[in-house]
Design an enzyme around this catalytic site. Sequence first.
Site, PDB file in Angstrom:
ATOM      1  N   PHE A  46     -33.186 -21.173  47.790  1.00 25.22           N
ATOM      2  CA  PHE A  46     -33.104 -20.529  46.471  1.00 25.22           C
ATOM      3  C   PHE A  46     -32.066 -19.421  46.559  1.00 25.22           C
ATOM      4  O   PHE A  46     -32.334 -18.255  46.319  1.00 25.22           O
ATOM      5  CB  PHE A  46     -34.488 -20.002  46.070  1.00 25.22           C
ATOM      6  CG  PHE A  46     -34.627 -19.742  44.586  1.00 25.22           C
ATOM      7  CD1 PHE A  46     -34.248 -20.696  43.649  1.00 25.22           C
ATOM      8  CD2 PHE A  46     -35.159 -18.541  44.121  1.00 25.22           C
ATOM      9  CE1 PHE A  46     -34.384 -20.465  42.287  1.00 25.22           C
ATOM     10  CE2 PHE A  46     -35.304 -18.298  42.766  1.00 25.22           C
ATOM     11  CZ  PHE A  46     -34.911 -19.265  41.851  1.00 25.22           C
TER      12      PHE A  46
ATOM     13  N   LYS B  24     -16.054 -33.198  53.503  1.00 26.98           N
ATOM     14  CA  LYS B  24     -15.878 -33.791  52.164  1.00 26.98           C
ATOM     15  C   LYS B  24     -15.183 -35.149  52.259  1.00 26.98           C
ATOM     16  O   LYS B  24     -15.505 -36.074  51.512  1.00 26.98           O
ATOM     17  CB  LYS B  24     -15.103 -32.821  51.265  1.00 26.98           C
ATOM     18  CG  LYS B  24     -15.927 -31.572  50.958  1.00 26.98           C
ATOM     19  CD  LYS B  24     -15.085 -30.467  50.363  1.00 26.98           C
ATOM     20  CE  LYS B  24     -15.946 -29.245  50.072  1.00 26.98           C
ATOM     21  NZ  LYS B  24     -15.139 -28.062  49.781  1.00 26.98           N
TER      22      LYS B  24
ATOM     23  N   ASP C 261     -14.735 -27.943  56.708  1.00 30.86           N
ATOM     24  CA  ASP C 261     -15.295 -28.138  55.362  1.00 30.86           C
ATOM     25  C   ASP C 261     -14.574 -29.301  54.662  1.00 30.86           C
ATOM     26  O   ASP C 261     -15.215 -30.196  54.102  1.00 30.86           O
ATOM     27  CB  ASP C 261     -15.133 -26.829  54.560  1.00 30.86           C
ATOM     28  CG  ASP C 261     -15.620 -26.963  53.138  1.00 30.86           C
ATOM     29  OD1 ASP C 261     -16.840 -27.008  52.927  1.00 30.86           O
ATOM     30  OD2 ASP C 261     -14.764 -27.064  52.224  1.00 30.86           O
TER      31      ASP C 261
HETATM   32  N1  LIG Z   1     -22.074 -21.614  46.649  1.00 34.03           N
HETATM   33  C1  LIG Z   1     -21.197 -22.609  46.335  1.00 34.03           C
HETATM   34  O1  LIG Z   1     -20.231 -22.418  45.580  1.00 34.03           O
HETATM   35  C2  LIG Z   1     -21.401 -23.982  46.901  1.00 34.03           C
HETATM   36  C3  LIG Z   1     -20.620 -25.047  46.405  1.00 34.03           C
HETATM   37  C4  LIG Z   1     -20.826 -26.348  46.892  1.00 34.03           C
HETATM   38  C5  LIG Z   1     -21.776 -26.559  47.891  1.00 34.03           C
HETATM   39  N2  LIG Z   1     -22.512 -25.495  48.381  1.00 34.03           N
HETATM   40  C6  LIG Z   1     -23.504 -25.778  49.424  1.00 34.03           C
HETATM   41  O2  LIG Z   1     -24.814 -25.660  48.853  1.00 34.03           O
HETATM   42  C7  LIG Z   1     -25.724 -25.139  49.810  1.00 34.03           C
HETATM   43  C8  LIG Z   1     -26.360 -23.867  49.264  1.00 34.03           C
HETATM   44  O3  LIG Z   1     -25.337 -22.924  49.012  1.00 34.03           O
HETATM   45  P1  LIG Z   1     -25.680 -21.455  48.501  1.00 34.03           P
HETATM   46  O4  LIG Z   1     -24.375 -20.838  48.161  1.00 34.03           O
HETATM   47  O5  LIG Z   1     -26.766 -21.489  47.495  1.00 34.03           O
HETATM   48  O6  LIG Z   1     -26.243 -20.792  49.866  1.00 34.03           O
HETATM   49  P2  LIG Z   1     -27.108 -19.472  50.012  1.00 34.03           P
HETATM   50  O7  LIG Z   1     -26.870 -18.566  48.860  1.00 34.03           O
HETATM   51  O8  LIG Z   1     -26.871 -18.978  51.385  1.00 34.03           O
HETATM   52  O9  LIG Z   1     -28.616 -20.005  49.888  1.00 34.03           O
HETATM   53  C9  LIG Z   1     -29.250 -20.717  50.891  1.00 34.03           C
HETATM   54  C10 LIG Z   1     -30.738 -20.730  50.607  1.00 34.03           C
HETATM   55  O10 LIG Z   1     -31.392 -21.493  51.613  1.00 34.03           O
HETATM   56  C11 LIG Z   1     -32.524 -20.775  52.078  1.00 34.03           C
HETATM   57  N3  LIG Z   1     -32.805 -21.178  53.449  1.00 34.03           N
HETATM   58  C12 LIG Z   1     -31.971 -21.162  54.510  1.00 34.03           C
HETATM   59  N4  LIG Z   1     -32.598 -21.643  55.594  1.00 34.03           N
HETATM   60  C13 LIG Z   1     -33.846 -21.964  55.197  1.00 34.03           C
HETATM   61  C14 LIG Z   1     -34.974 -22.498  55.859  1.00 34.03           C
HETATM   62  N5  LIG Z   1     -34.942 -22.812  57.145  1.00 34.03           N
HETATM   63  N6  LIG Z   1     -36.101 -22.695  55.135  1.00 34.03           N
HETATM   64  C15 LIG Z   1     -36.146 -22.381  53.820  1.00 34.03           C
HETATM   65  N7  LIG Z   1     -35.110 -21.882  53.133  1.00 34.03           N
HETATM   66  C16 LIG Z   1     -33.969 -21.680  53.829  1.00 34.03           C
HETATM   67  C17 LIG Z   1     -32.157 -19.310  51.957  1.00 34.03           C
HETATM   68  O11 LIG Z   1     -33.333 -18.539  51.899  1.00 34.03           O
HETATM   69  P3  LIG Z   1     -33.294 -16.942  51.626  1.00 34.03           P
HETATM   70  O12 LIG Z   1     -32.855 -16.776  50.196  1.00 34.03           O
HETATM   71  O13 LIG Z   1     -34.702 -16.503  51.830  1.00 34.03           O
HETATM   72  O14 LIG Z   1     -32.322 -16.403  52.628  1.00 34.03           O
HETATM   73  C18 LIG Z   1     -31.396 -19.342  50.630  1.00 34.03           C
HETATM   74  O15 LIG Z   1     -32.297 -19.238  49.551  1.00 34.03           O
HETATM   75  C19 LIG Z   1     -24.904 -24.899  51.102  1.00 34.03           C
HETATM   76  O16 LIG Z   1     -25.075 -26.010  51.953  1.00 34.03           O
HETATM   77  C20 LIG Z   1     -23.473 -24.811  50.600  1.00 34.03           C
HETATM   78  O17 LIG Z   1     -22.526 -25.223  51.569  1.00 34.03           O
HETATM   79  C21 LIG Z   1     -22.352 -24.239  47.900  1.00 34.03           C
END
Ligand SMILES: NC(=O)c1ccc[n+]([C@@H]2O[C@H](COP(=O)([O-])OP(=O)(O)OC[C@H]3O[C@@H](n4cnc5c(N)ncnc54)[C@H](OP(=O)(O)O)[C@@H]3O)[C@@H](O)[C@H]2O)c1
Length: 341
Positions: free
Chosen positions: A8, A225, A221
Amino acid sequence: MRIILVGFGVVCQSFARLLLLREVELVKNYGFHPRVVAIVDHGGAIINSKGLDLKKVLSLKAEKGTVAVSPEHGRLGMSPLDVIGSVEAEAVVEATPTNIKDGEPGLSHIKAAFRSGKHVVTTNKGPLALAMPALTELADYNKVCLRFSGTVGAGTPILSLAKKCLLGDRIVSIRGILNGTTNYILTEMDEKRISFQQALENAQKLGCAEADPSMDIDGFDAACKLVIMANWIMNKKVTLKNVSIQGIRNVTVRALEEAAKKHCTIKLIGSIQDGLKVAPTEISRHDPLFVGGVLNAVTFVSEFAGEETIIGRGAGGMETASAILRDLLDIKQSLATRLMA
Ligand SMILES: NC(=O)c1ccc[n+]([C@@H]2O[C@H](COP(=O)([O-])OP(=O)(O)OC[C@H]3O[C@@H](n4cnc5c(N)ncnc54)[C@H](OP(=O)(O)O)[C@@H]3O)[C@@H](O)[C@H]2O)c1
């Protein structure tokens, strides 16, 4: 559709906001009634089989850092695997951080979802880059769907353009700029004639490069892709091991100046032709892939339709959330087609 959100952070919080913003249209235009029944983060889970109040959950996450402290529905310390295994739902949205060493924890989350008969939408490139052929087989075996639009191009529908809009045609090669951070750095170096290190620092100050930028600048990265595109669009059974990868650390201002003399520039290009390759490559300034800043661009060459290029933002919370929504609607449509067959 009952949905479990695993992770989240930026992406899933944006998705929750998007659901709140589009609630009425989703029902009216698509007959889609998504109900988020569980959310898991590092602290544990929040579960309500009747559907969580997303506005309240977003405030709780912002105030307390974890959703698990909810007095009514919180489950401190509950793991994603326990939630996926025990909560009734149709779909799991997996958005934990990308890990290209072993794909975890996302890989286990996806497998657990399949085993319990749940469809998966993921934005996490790690499990796909390492095990996409096995995961698609496992999804088929369990008669569930696996969708991952957000992993390539975030909200820009790169995968859908190739898979759906070019239906029936055969894509023979793909070339693209698949990483916004490296494109930003190379654009800065080209336009301002500053060194790689200076451009990287600028990108870090602006928040478009991570403190540990290796995943982007060393080409991993983009390679992830490329693997996803090769499997999904070109039916190649490949993983990250099959990609020849070279990042942009050694690109110099001198090389950019030399390229400019030939009306060219240097971009980090991922290509699928004879093999899969990511490398800094000279391209003409008239090439449709000549896009600046953090933009992504991909050119598909297909047998009949010829060459098409799609350009768009390759990252961002709301952008990626829009891809999750598309995937869920796509799953809904696939299920409706299956029921009619
Ligand atoms: N942000 C972008 O623009 C984007 C674009 C394309 C793809 N993505 C991909 O989408 C995914 C999520 O990105 P994001 O930006 O949302 O990352 P983020 O903000 O770092 O969020 C990751 C979430 O995963 C949770 N988490 C991590 N390890 C966990 C575990 N072992 N058990 C339960 N929860 C866990 C974290 O919990 P906490 O909140 O408690 O720390 C956090 O809520 C990544 O793989 C990223 O590469 C992101």
